[in-house]
Enzyme design. Structure first.
Site, PDB file in Angstrom:
ATOM      1  N   SER A 124       0.793  -1.320  -0.038  1.00  0.00           N
ATOM      2  CA  SER A 124       0.028   0.203   0.020  1.00  0.00           C
ATOM      3  C   SER A 124       0.791   1.312   0.064  1.00  0.00           C
ATOM      4  O   SER A 124       1.844   1.538  -0.975  1.00  0.00           O
ATOM      5  CB  SER A 124      -1.115  -0.208   1.022  1.00  0.00           C
ATOM      6  OG  SER A 124      -2.232   0.767   0.885  1.00  0.00           O
ATOM      7  N   ASP A 148      -0.117  -5.050  -3.576  1.00  0.00           N
ATOM      8  CA  ASP A 148      -1.729  -4.653  -3.821  1.00  0.00           C
ATOM      9  C   ASP A 148      -1.692  -3.095  -3.826  1.00  0.00           C
ATOM     10  O   ASP A 148      -2.695  -2.530  -3.071  1.00  0.00           O
ATOM     11  CB  ASP A 148      -2.555  -4.961  -2.790  1.00  0.00           C
ATOM     12  CG  ASP A 148      -3.998  -5.035  -3.384  1.00  0.00           C
ATOM     13  OD1 ASP A 148      -4.282  -5.829  -3.964  1.00  0.00           O
ATOM     14  OD2 ASP A 148      -5.084  -4.402  -2.651  1.00  0.00           O
ATOM     15  N   HIS A 284      -6.930  -6.358   0.547  1.00  0.00           N
ATOM     16  CA  HIS A 284      -5.733  -5.801   0.361  1.00  0.00           C
ATOM     17  C   HIS A 284      -4.733  -5.884   1.135  1.00  0.00           C
ATOM     18  O   HIS A 284      -3.567  -5.955   0.761  1.00  0.00           O
ATOM     19  CB  HIS A 284      -6.185  -4.237   0.918  1.00  0.00           C
ATOM     20  CG  HIS A 284      -5.291  -3.096   0.580  1.00  0.00           C
ATOM     21  ND1 HIS A 284      -4.641  -2.889  -0.603  1.00  0.00           N
ATOM     22  CD2 HIS A 284      -4.868  -1.983   1.165  1.00  0.00           C
ATOM     23  CE1 HIS A 284      -3.938  -1.887  -0.637  1.00  0.00           C
ATOM     24  NE2 HIS A 284      -4.148  -1.491   0.795  1.00  0.00           N
TER      25      HIS A 284
END
Length: 303
Positions: A124, A148, A284
């Site tokens: 992230s 992700d 995620h």
């Protein structure tokens, strides 16, 4: 310089048990602090007594402990870094947590703690920081694994994450902060979320709980008028993807909407040799949903 604090490693046996890892006793693991040229400090967790082979960089509103189970499953010397304004790292007075500037701080920590690392893993916001690290300090990133995220992540794709981070910063009790965390993480076990909160929040003198991350972020926003100030606009960071000269792999959570097919197309247009791997039964937070599978994938990228 070693940094002492609460017994943050007392729950590692629980991490191992929850995913069926053998437990032969606590590994060698220590908290370290790296002094930055700015005078601020960056904190990190160092695993093992050999030179770290892997560097882990967490996502926004997380901390280095998000990687605990992955590192236990991987079984390799590693370092997990707390980004500026997160975990036990210092908050920046100017509240600037833009990935390129954080990459420069992370570079200082890697040079001190993991100068011979073979692989950098970023998730992230940490993934965007790792991309910038590879572009700005290529000698520190022989290989890159991005979890992700791409610079194509926008408000619509990250809306559940933005909603969580933009929510209350203080809670009357531990049960209140746990309840909100469980609401936004329905696929995770209560025990794992309890551990996560203990690492990512602290009890104040009046008995209330608050997060360890800096809630103020001075960066380019898509819509500052939105509740919580909108979400970051990362598209300018595609130029950092262009600059990468190392092998790149993107891990997508199969049930996550943070990375779209159009983002994968753009990544492959700019880095034709990049690999894209979809991780089943993961959102995620692949490191939280499928830590053993992520560890297996990462191990395959080590020589």
């Amino acid at each position: 310089m070693r940094m002492t604090g609460y017994d943050e490693f007392s729950m590692l046996a629980d991490n191992a048990s929850e995913v069926g890892l053998e437990w032969d006793g606590a590994p060698l693991v220590e908290r370290w602090r790296v002094e930055l040229p700015s005078g601020l400090g960056l904190s990190a967790i160092v695993w093992g007594d050999a030179s770290p082979r892997v560097v882990f960089i967490h996502g926004g509103a997380q901390n280095a402990h998000t990687w605990d189970t992955v590192v236990l499953a991987l079984g390799e010397p590693a370092v997990a870094i707390d980004l500026p304004g997160h975990g036990h790292s210092d908050w920046r007075p100017e509240h600037d947590y833009w990935p390129p500037s954080m990459a420069d701080d992370v570079a200082v920590a890697i040079r001190e703690l993991a100068p011979q690392a073979e692989l950098v893993v970023g998730m992230s916001l940490g993934g965007l920081t790792a991309i910038c690290l590879g572009a700005r300090h290529p000698e520190l990133v022989p290989s890159l694994a991005v979890v992700d995220v791409t610079p194509g992540t926008d408000h619509a794709k990250a809306e559940p994450i933005v909603e969580f981070i933009s929510g209350p910063q203080t809670f009357e009790s531990f049960d209140d902060i746990l309840g909100r965390t469980m609401e936004f993480n329905p696929t995770r076990t209560e025990s794992s979320l309890r551990r996560g909160i203990i690492h990512n929040a602290f009890e104040q003198p009046d008995g209330s709980w608050t997060w360890r991350w800096d809630p103020v972020r001075d960066w380019k926003l898509t819509d500052p008028a939105k509740p919580g100030g909108g979400s970051p606009e990362f598209s300018d960071l595609w130029t950092s993807v262009d600059a990468l000269a190392c092998p790149v792999v993107l891990y997508r959570g199969a049930s996550s909407g943070v990375v779209g097919d159009e983002d994968v197309e753009e990544l492959l247009r700019r880095q034709p040799d990049a690999e894209v791997v979809v991780v089943a039964d993961a959102g995620h937070s692949i490191q939280g949903d499928q830590p053993r599978e992520l560890a297996r994938l990462l191990a395959s990228r080590l020589s």
